[in-house]
Design a protein around this motif. Structure first.
Motif, PDB file in Angstrom:
ATOM      1  N   ALA A  78       0.821  -1.160   0.023  1.00 12.96           N
ATOM      2  CA  ALA A  78       0.067   0.007  -0.090  1.00 12.96           C
ATOM      3  C   ALA A  78       0.819   1.302  -0.047  1.00 12.96           C
ATOM      4  CB  ALA A  78      -1.026  -0.162   1.142  1.00 12.96           C
ATOM      5  N   SER A  79       2.083   1.263   0.482  1.00 11.43           N
ATOM      6  CA  SER A  79       2.942   2.322   0.727  1.00 11.43           C
ATOM      7  C   SER A  79       3.902   2.338  -0.542  1.00 11.43           C
ATOM      8  CB  SER A  79       3.544   2.506   1.924  1.00 11.43           C
ATOM      9  OG  SER A  79       4.378   1.317   2.057  1.00 11.43           O
ATOM     10  N   VAL A  80       3.793   1.445  -1.622  1.00 12.76           N
ATOM     11  CA  VAL A  80       4.757   1.652  -2.626  1.00 12.76           C
ATOM     12  C   VAL A  80       4.328   2.344  -3.877  1.00 12.76           C
ATOM     13  CG1 VAL A  80       6.053   0.106  -4.251  1.00 12.76           C
ATOM     14  CG2 VAL A  80       5.891  -0.465  -1.745  1.00 12.76           C
ATOM     15  N   PRO A  81       4.861   3.554  -4.201  1.00 12.96           N
ATOM     16  CA  PRO A  81       4.248   4.265  -5.125  1.00 12.96           C
ATOM     17  C   PRO A  81       4.822   3.647  -6.590  1.00 12.96           C
ATOM     18  CG  PRO A  81       6.130   5.365  -4.170  1.00 12.96           C
ATOM     19  CD  PRO A  81       5.799   4.181  -3.393  1.00 12.96           C
ATOM     20  N   LEU A  82       3.938   3.768  -7.595  1.00 11.35           N
ATOM     21  CA  LEU A  82       4.559   3.138  -8.956  1.00 11.35           C
ATOM     22  C   LEU A  82       5.114   4.139  -9.966  1.00 11.35           C
ATOM     23  CD1 LEU A  82       1.425   0.970  -9.906  1.00 11.35           C
ATOM     24  CD2 LEU A  82       3.448   0.157  -8.879  1.00 11.35           C
ATOM     25  N   PRO A  83       6.552   3.745 -10.296  1.00 13.66           N
ATOM     26  CA  PRO A  83       6.768   4.487 -11.222  1.00 13.66           C
ATOM     27  C   PRO A  83       6.200   4.164 -12.482  1.00 13.66           C
ATOM     28  CG  PRO A  83       8.569   2.636 -11.112  1.00 13.66           C
ATOM     29  CD  PRO A  83       7.242   2.541 -10.032  1.00 13.66           C
ATOM     30  N   ASP A  84       5.891   5.454 -13.419  1.00 12.39           N
ATOM     31  CA  ASP A  84       5.239   5.257 -14.714  1.00 12.39           C
ATOM     32  C   ASP A  84       6.185   4.255 -15.756  1.00 12.39           C
ATOM     33  OD1 ASP A  84       3.401   5.632 -16.635  1.00 12.39           O
ATOM     34  OD2 ASP A  84       4.527   7.126 -17.820  1.00 12.39           O
ATOM     35  N   GLY A  85       5.493   3.245 -16.174  1.00 11.69           N
ATOM     36  CA  GLY A  85       5.846   2.197 -17.004  1.00 11.69           C
ATOM     37  C   GLY A  85       6.441   0.982 -16.123  1.00 11.69           C
ATOM     38  N   ALA A  86       6.049   1.132 -14.912  1.00 11.62           N
ATOM     39  CA  ALA A  86       6.388  -0.069 -13.925  1.00 11.62           C
ATOM     40  C   ALA A  86       5.909  -1.389 -14.368  1.00 11.62           C
ATOM     41  CB  ALA A  86       6.100   0.103 -12.570  1.00 11.62           C
ATOM     42  N   VAL A  87       6.639  -2.536 -14.320  1.00  8.90           N
ATOM     43  CA  VAL A  87       6.214  -3.885 -14.500  1.00  8.90           C
ATOM     44  C   VAL A  87       6.253  -4.649 -13.082  1.00  8.90           C
ATOM     45  CG1 VAL A  87       6.942  -6.011 -15.475  1.00  8.90           C
ATOM     46  CG2 VAL A  87       7.464  -4.046 -16.692  1.00  8.90           C
ATOM     47  N   VAL A  88       4.839  -5.043 -12.879  1.00  9.12           N
ATOM     48  CA  VAL A  88       4.618  -5.762 -11.750  1.00  9.12           C
ATOM     49  C   VAL A  88       4.456  -7.338 -12.109  1.00  9.12           C
ATOM     50  CG1 VAL A  88       3.082  -6.252  -9.587  1.00  9.12           C
ATOM     51  CG2 VAL A  88       3.684  -3.801 -10.541  1.00  9.12           C
ATOM     52  N   GLU A  89       5.152  -8.101 -11.330  1.00  6.66           N
ATOM     53  CA  GLU A  89       4.918  -9.618 -11.590  1.00  6.66           C
ATOM     54  C   GLU A  89       4.543 -10.216 -10.397  1.00  6.66           C
ATOM     55  OE1 GLU A  89       8.149 -11.561 -14.317  1.00  6.66           O
ATOM     56  OE2 GLU A  89       9.331  -9.505 -13.694  1.00  6.66           O
ATOM     57  N   ILE A  90       3.371 -11.083 -10.723  1.00 12.58           N
ATOM     58  CA  ILE A  90       2.914 -11.680  -9.566  1.00 12.58           C
ATOM     59  C   ILE A  90       3.358 -13.332  -9.641  1.00 12.58           C
ATOM     60  CG2 ILE A  90       0.431 -12.499  -8.433  1.00 12.58           C
ATOM     61  CD1 ILE A  90       0.606  -9.229 -10.690  1.00 12.58           C
ATOM     62  N   LEU A  91       4.070 -13.729  -8.685  1.00 18.95           N
ATOM     63  CA  LEU A  91       4.657 -15.028  -9.026  1.00 18.95           C
ATOM     64  C   LEU A  91       3.943 -15.774  -7.660  1.00 18.95           C
ATOM     65  CD1 LEU A  91       8.088 -13.552  -9.043  1.00 18.95           C
ATOM     66  CD2 LEU A  91       6.792 -14.762 -10.882  1.00 18.95           C
ATOM     67  N   PRO A  92       2.930 -16.737  -7.820  1.00 20.30           N
ATOM     68  CA  PRO A  92       2.338 -17.557  -6.980  1.00 20.30           C
ATOM     69  C   PRO A  92       3.541 -18.678  -6.355  1.00 20.30           C
ATOM     70  CG  PRO A  92       0.887 -17.583  -8.794  1.00 20.30           C
ATOM     71  CD  PRO A  92       2.403 -16.973  -9.109  1.00 20.30           C
ATOM     72  N   PRO A  93       3.306 -19.323  -5.415  1.00 18.24           N
ATOM     73  CA  PRO A  93       4.289 -20.339  -4.991  1.00 18.24           C
ATOM     74  C   PRO A  93       4.216 -21.627  -6.201  1.00 18.24           C
ATOM     75  CG  PRO A  93       2.722 -19.957  -3.099  1.00 18.24           C
ATOM     76  CD  PRO A  93       2.603 -18.886  -4.494  1.00 18.24           C
ATOM     77  N   PHE A  94       5.388 -22.066  -6.348  1.00 18.39           N
ATOM     78  CA  PHE A  94       5.511 -23.085  -7.185  1.00 18.39           C
ATOM     79  C   PHE A  94       5.484 -24.546  -6.608  1.00 18.39           C
ATOM     80  CE2 PHE A  94       6.929 -19.394  -9.446  1.00 18.39           C
ATOM     81  CZ  PHE A  94       6.265 -19.335 -10.822  1.00 18.39           C
ATOM     82  N   ALA A  95       4.890 -25.508  -7.021  1.00 22.16           N
ATOM     83  CA  ALA A  95       4.912 -26.723  -6.512  1.00 22.16           C
ATOM     84  C   ALA A  95       6.411 -27.412  -6.640  1.00 22.16           C
ATOM     85  CB  ALA A  95       4.015 -27.749  -7.273  1.00 22.16           C
ATOM     86  N   GLY A  96       6.825 -27.779  -5.226  1.00 25.84           N
ATOM     87  CA  GLY A  96       8.200 -28.264  -5.170  1.00 25.84           C
ATOM     88  C   GLY A  96       9.195 -27.332  -5.072  1.00 25.84           C
ATOM     89  N   GLY A  97       8.993 -26.157  -5.113  1.00 26.39           N
ATOM     90  CA  GLY A  97       9.925 -24.993  -4.836  1.00 26.39           C
ATOM     91  C   GLY A  97       9.929 -24.096  -3.844  1.00 26.39           C
TER      92      GLY A  97
END
Length: 97
Positions: A78-97
């Motif tokens: 909630a406190s992280v401002p986004l820079p224009d053109g930001a890339v946000v990656e959503i990485l769920p937990p992976f099986a076995g890792g």
């Protein structure tokens, strides 16, 4: 409280997040990281009903999130401002890792 500037950010969904989002990537306008993630969830509620939004929210809550390649903790979103053109990656937990 200061005004939050809306910028364009790209969300990239991986594995279970991609399945829940129904897309590999999308562009949102947001001011903070939390706003960007909330916008992705709101879109699913509007497009496919509350169930799709709830599923994406569940996946996001258990996922690691990277902002321009740097991991952001859950409490910080909630406190992280986004820079224009930001890339946000959503990485769920992976099986076995």
């Amino acid at each position: 409280m200061g005004r939050v500037l809306l910028v364009t950010a790209t969300l990239r969904f991986w594995a279970a997040a991609r399945e829940a989002a129904g897309a590999a990537e999308e562009t949102v306008g947001a001011g903070t990281l939390a706003d960007a993630l909330d916008e992705a969830v709101r879109r699913r509620v509007g497009d496919a009903g509350a169930g799709a939004g709830a599923e994406l929210r569940r996946v996001i809550e258990r996922s690691s999130v990277l902002l321009d390649g740097v991991r952001v903790g859950r409490a910080e979103r909630a406190s992280v401002p986004l820079p224009d053109g930001a890339v946000v990656e959503i990485l769920p937990p992976f099986a076995g890792g």
